[in-house]
Motif scaffolding. Structure first.
Motif, short mmCIF file in Angstrom:
data_model
loop_
_atom_site.label_atom_id
_atom_site.label_comp_id
_atom_site.label_asym_id
_atom_site.label_seq_id
_atom_site.Cartn_x
_atom_site.Cartn_y
_atom_site.Cartn_z
N LEU A 28 41.04 10.97 0.24
CA LEU A 28 40.12 10.64 0.78
C LEU A 28 38.59 10.85 0.14
O LEU A 28 37.68 10.31 0.16
CB LEU A 28 40.23 10.60 2.39
N ALA A 29 38.81 12.16 0.40
CA ALA A 29 37.47 12.95 -0.22
C ALA A 29 37.12 12.29 -1.71
O ALA A 29 36.04 12.26 -1.90
CB ALA A 29 37.72 14.63 -0.41
N ASP A 30 38.32 12.26 -2.41
CA ASP A 30 37.81 11.80 -3.84
C ASP A 30 37.06 10.26 -3.76
O ASP A 30 36.17 9.84 -4.47
CB ASP A 30 39.00 11.60 -4.60
N LEU A 31 37.69 9.48 -3.03
CA LEU A 31 37.29 8.02 -2.65
C LEU A 31 35.51 8.24 -2.15
O LEU A 31 34.93 7.42 -2.83
CB LEU A 31 38.09 7.33 -1.67
N LEU A 32 35.42 8.93 -1.14
CA LEU A 32 33.92 9.10 -0.41
C LEU A 32 32.91 9.80 -1.62
O LEU A 32 32.04 9.26 -1.65
CB LEU A 32 34.24 10.07 0.87
N LYS A 33 33.50 10.61 -2.44
CA LYS A 33 32.67 11.34 -3.30
C LYS A 33 31.97 10.15 -4.37
O LYS A 33 30.83 10.36 -4.74
CB LYS A 33 33.32 12.30 -3.94
N ARG A 34 32.57 9.05 -4.47
CA ARG A 34 32.28 8.06 -5.25
C ARG A 34 30.98 7.16 -4.63
O ARG A 34 30.33 6.79 -5.34
CB ARG A 34 33.38 6.90 -5.49
N SER A 35 30.87 7.27 -3.22
CA SER A 35 29.95 6.67 -2.45
C SER A 35 28.80 7.50 -2.15
O SER A 35 27.90 7.05 -1.76
CB SER A 35 30.59 6.00 -1.16
N GLN A 36 28.91 9.00 -2.21
CA GLN A 36 27.86 9.65 -1.94
C GLN A 36 26.83 9.58 -2.70
O GLN A 36 26.74 9.06 -3.85
CB GLN A 36 28.36 11.21 -1.82
N THR A 37 25.50 9.87 -1.85
CA THR A 37 24.19 9.44 -2.65
C THR A 37 23.65 10.99 -3.34
O THR A 37 24.31 11.94 -2.77
CB THR A 37 23.31 8.48 -1.85
N ASP A 38 22.49 10.61 -3.78
CA ASP A 38 21.82 11.81 -4.40
C ASP A 38 21.48 12.70 -2.89
O ASP A 38 21.40 14.07 -3.12
CB ASP A 38 20.73 11.60 -4.84
#
Ligand code: NAD
Length: 494
Positions: A403-413
């Protein structure tokens, strides 16, 4: 009871009758109301009774709140209610009328005295004499519940500063007027640091204004255990809604019967008086229920509307009846009780003793109204800073690392993933593989260190990115600091 009988009832005790709305309620309600009203009338109360129908029959007419618009109008006009217990239908689609009445009318304080009448009603703790002051509008009784995922259901616990201030001040004012010595606060602030923590903080702030009263606090679990074992340690107890509900049943049971305890629901403009027990469907219609809880609630009502002398007369006669061993079945103890009386017979016994005073039980005086009226306070605004967001995600398949890997794709600057919890326990980074997880994840995004401000636009940018990556977010909570203090909890293990 025939409601027509109540409607015709104007009790002329010598002064201008005070309008009071009367609701007999369900189950044993009509029997105990009839008994109570007969005593009030014989004692010389001056009441103009306006009957309303509430509860089961009204639910059945299709009013999901258990009360009709006309009844609301009667209440709004008269402002004082004497209420029998009502049966809350099980299942969805209907709301508890009790909670609706308390909240709609702003009845923020629920006052529940519990006293032992030993040796006439022998109990384990003969010196039990506590007043429980329960916050009546907030906490989990806000009734805000959501199903969020396949596995997770949520009930919001809301505690407000004005709500705490009002109930705590009420408790101290009540203690002063009733010449009590100590006020104790029960909370679970070791776990709920923000909500229950606020209640306790406000308790100690306000206690400083009452130097003549002792003030202390306890964690609610040990507090309840101590009350059950050594109630003489307590005097007045103030506590949030749910704990107060539970504690007052424990205390009422300790006093000899749940049928004995009265309660007053007090607000700024309205007041409602009712026994603490329910509609007791198991004994309804048998003329064996104890009317004492409702009668003593009516006594409190008389004091509230300025008929304190009549209140004293009734309370004294009631105590003489108890001393004479005339007890309903729930109070009856072979060896000490003299006569097992039915509901109406008990009422008759009280009426016969009007004018008498108890020999041993302590008389209660109702000179002046003991119920304080406290207005809500207005508070200065804090400096509020948005510093991140908790995004709650429905995901039944991923491990925390996935899940963390998935979410890191969405995190912004600006907004970076800093933590994931499941049921409040930190599972990423550095979680324990043994931790049980459900399909409901709290994912915390923040902009670097704690005090870096972010904007709503940056939050929306993050949510857009999550949407773009097909992440099923089901709710969000913004993370704020207030005057620099975080307004959110850490994950367990963080
Ligand atoms: P209850 O208080 O009605 O009954 C619990 C037990 O105490 C039963 O054995 C009952 O016979 C006994 N009891 C209660 N009052 C008594 C009295 N005056 N004299 C002698 N014995 C008495 O609690 P419950 O059975 O959990 O609830 C029944 C219904 O009442 C439910 O629908 C519940 O939602 C409702 N309820 C209403 C109120 C209210 O209107 N304020 C409060 C609590 C429960």
């Amino acid at each position: 009871m025939n409601l027509m009988n109540i409607s015709k009832r104007i009790m002329r005790g010598g002064i201008e009758p005070v309008p009071v709305v009367v609701a007999a309620g369900d189950g044993i309600g009509p029997e105990i109301m009839e008994a109570t009203l007969s005593i009030l009338e014989a004692a010389g109360a001056s009441l103009d009774l306006v009957p309303i129908e509430i509860g089961e029959s009204v639910y059945k007419q299709g009013y999901s709140s258990g009360i009709s618009p006309e009844s609301w109008e009667h209440i709004r006009e008269r402002k004082v209610i004497l209420k029998g217990p009502i049966t809350t239908p099980q299942g969805g689609g209907v709301k508890s009328l009790n909670v609706t009445l308390r909240k709609t009318l702003g009845l923020y304080a629920n006052v529940r005295p519990c006293i032992a009448y030993d040796p006439y009603i022998p109990v384990r703790h003969p010196h039990l004499d506590v007043v429980i002051i329960r916050e009546n509008e907030e906490d989990l009784y806000a009734g805000i519940e959501h199903r969020q995922t396949d596995q997770v259901f949520q009930c919001l616990k809301l505690i407000t500063r004005p709500g705490c201030e009002r109930i705590v001040r009420f408790a101290f004012e009540y203690a002063l007027r009733r010449k009590r010595k100590k006020v104790t606060c029960f909370v679970k602030d070791n776990i709920m640091k923000l909500t229950d923590g606020l209640f306790k903080k406000v308790f100690y702030e306000i206690s400083a204004e009452y130097p003549d009263l002792k003030a202390d606090s306890m964690i609610v679990d040990i507090g309840m255990a101590r009350l059950a074992n050594a109630p003489e340690l307590f005097d007045v107890i103030v506590l949030p809604n749910l704990y107060g509900d539970i504690l007052s049943d424990i205390a009422a049971e300790l006093s000899g019967s749940v049928g004995l305890a009265p309660s007053a629901n007090i607000g700024e403009n309205y007041a409602m008086f009712e026994a603490i027990h329910g509609s007791a469907p198991d004994i309804a219609g048998q003329n064996i229920a104890n009317p004492s809880g409702l009668l003593l609630s009516a006594v409190k009502m008389l004091a509230y509307i300025g008929q304190g002398q009549v209140a004293e007369r009734i309370h004294s006669a009631w105590m003489v009846t108890i001393e004479d061993g005339i007890h309903t079945a729930d109070m009856y103890r072979s060896g000490t009780s003299q006569h097992k009386a039915g509901t109406q017979e008990f009422a008759k016994a009280v009426i016969e003793r009007l004018g008498q005073n108890p020999s041993h039980l302590r008389r209660v005086t109702y000179a002046g109204d003991a119920m304080p009226r406290i207005s809500p306070s207005r508070l200065p605004k804090a400096s509020k800073n948005l510093i991140g967001i908790d995004v709650f995600i429905h995901d039944a398949d991923s491990t925390p690392d996935e899940l963390a890997d998935l979410l890191k794709r969405s995190q912004t600057d600006r907004l970076q993933l800093v933590m994931i919890t499941n049921r409040g326990v930190k599972v990423w980074p550095d979680g324990f593989p043994e931790t049980f997880t459900t399909d409901h994840w709290r994912c915390r995004f923040q902009a670097g260190s704690d005090d870096q401000t972010v904007t709503h636009a940056e939050i929306i940018e993050l949510l857009n990115a999550l949407h773009h990556h097909n992440i099923d977010f089901i709710k969000t909570e913004h993370l704020y600091t207030f005057d620099g203090v975080p307004g959110f909890s850490l994950g367990q293990g963080q």
